[in-house]
Motif scaffolding. Structure first.
Motif, short mmCIF file in Angstrom:
data_model
loop_
_atom_site.label_atom_id
_atom_site.label_comp_id
_atom_site.label_asym_id
_atom_site.label_seq_id
_atom_site.Cartn_x
_atom_site.Cartn_y
_atom_site.Cartn_z
N LEU A 1 0.81 -1.21 0.00
CA LEU A 1 0.00 0.00 0.00
C LEU A 1 0.85 1.27 0.00
O LEU A 1 0.34 2.34 -0.31
N THR B 1 -0.88 3.66 -5.35
CA THR B 1 -1.48 2.36 -5.10
C THR B 1 -2.81 2.47 -4.37
O THR B 1 -3.80 1.84 -4.77
N LEU B 2 -2.87 3.26 -3.32
CA LEU B 2 -4.14 3.40 -2.58
C LEU B 2 -5.24 3.99 -3.46
O LEU B 2 -6.38 3.51 -3.44
N PHE C 1 -8.65 2.13 -4.57
CA PHE C 1 -9.94 2.79 -4.31
C PHE C 1 -10.79 2.83 -5.57
O PHE C 1 -11.99 2.58 -5.53
N PHE D 1 -10.51 0.02 3.70
CA PHE D 1 -10.96 1.34 3.26
C PHE D 1 -12.12 1.84 4.12
O PHE D 1 -12.20 3.02 4.45
#
Length: 116
Positions: free
Chosen positions: A17, A22-23, A27, A91
């Motif tokens: 992450l 990447t996040l 998402f 998340f």
């Protein structure tokens, strides 16, 4: 109480992450299957090379599948595997924490930006 071995146990997901974009990429995939071009537009100004690298890493780690559709024009779609879908709870936890505790972080960011 968290087990003392916790940092070592979660290190692989934290390393994954940690990569830039990447996040945000994960998402976007939470919202369903996406084509490469869709992801590029949503994550602008990400470069095609960086997006390709991140998608390949996520595919290698078993979080994302890549489906190639032959034809003209050729197109590729990316979606979560079951393992990738399980990240949704992370998340959700981040969202909940932000709703409960994040207001001061935004204020601090705004305050530090004004002093610069």
């Amino acid at each position: 109480m968290i087990d003392r071995s916790c940092p070592g146990v979660v290190e692989p997901i934290l390393e994954l992450l940690d990569g830039k974009w990447t996040l945000l990429l994960l998402f976007e995939l939470l919202n369903g299957t996406k084509r490469f071009g869709e992801l590029r537009r949503k994550l602008q100004p990400i470069s095609p090379k960086t997006l390709t690298d991140r998608l390949r890493l996520l595919e290698e780690k078993g979080l994302v599948t890549r489906t190639l559709y032959p034809g003209v024009p050729l197109h590729v779609e990316y979606e979560f595997t079951e393992s990738g879908k399980a990240l949704q709870s992370i998340f959700e936890a981040m969202w909940n924490w932000t709703q409960e505790h994040g207001a001061h972080l935004k204020r601090e960011a705004n305050d530090s930006g004004q002093g610069a």
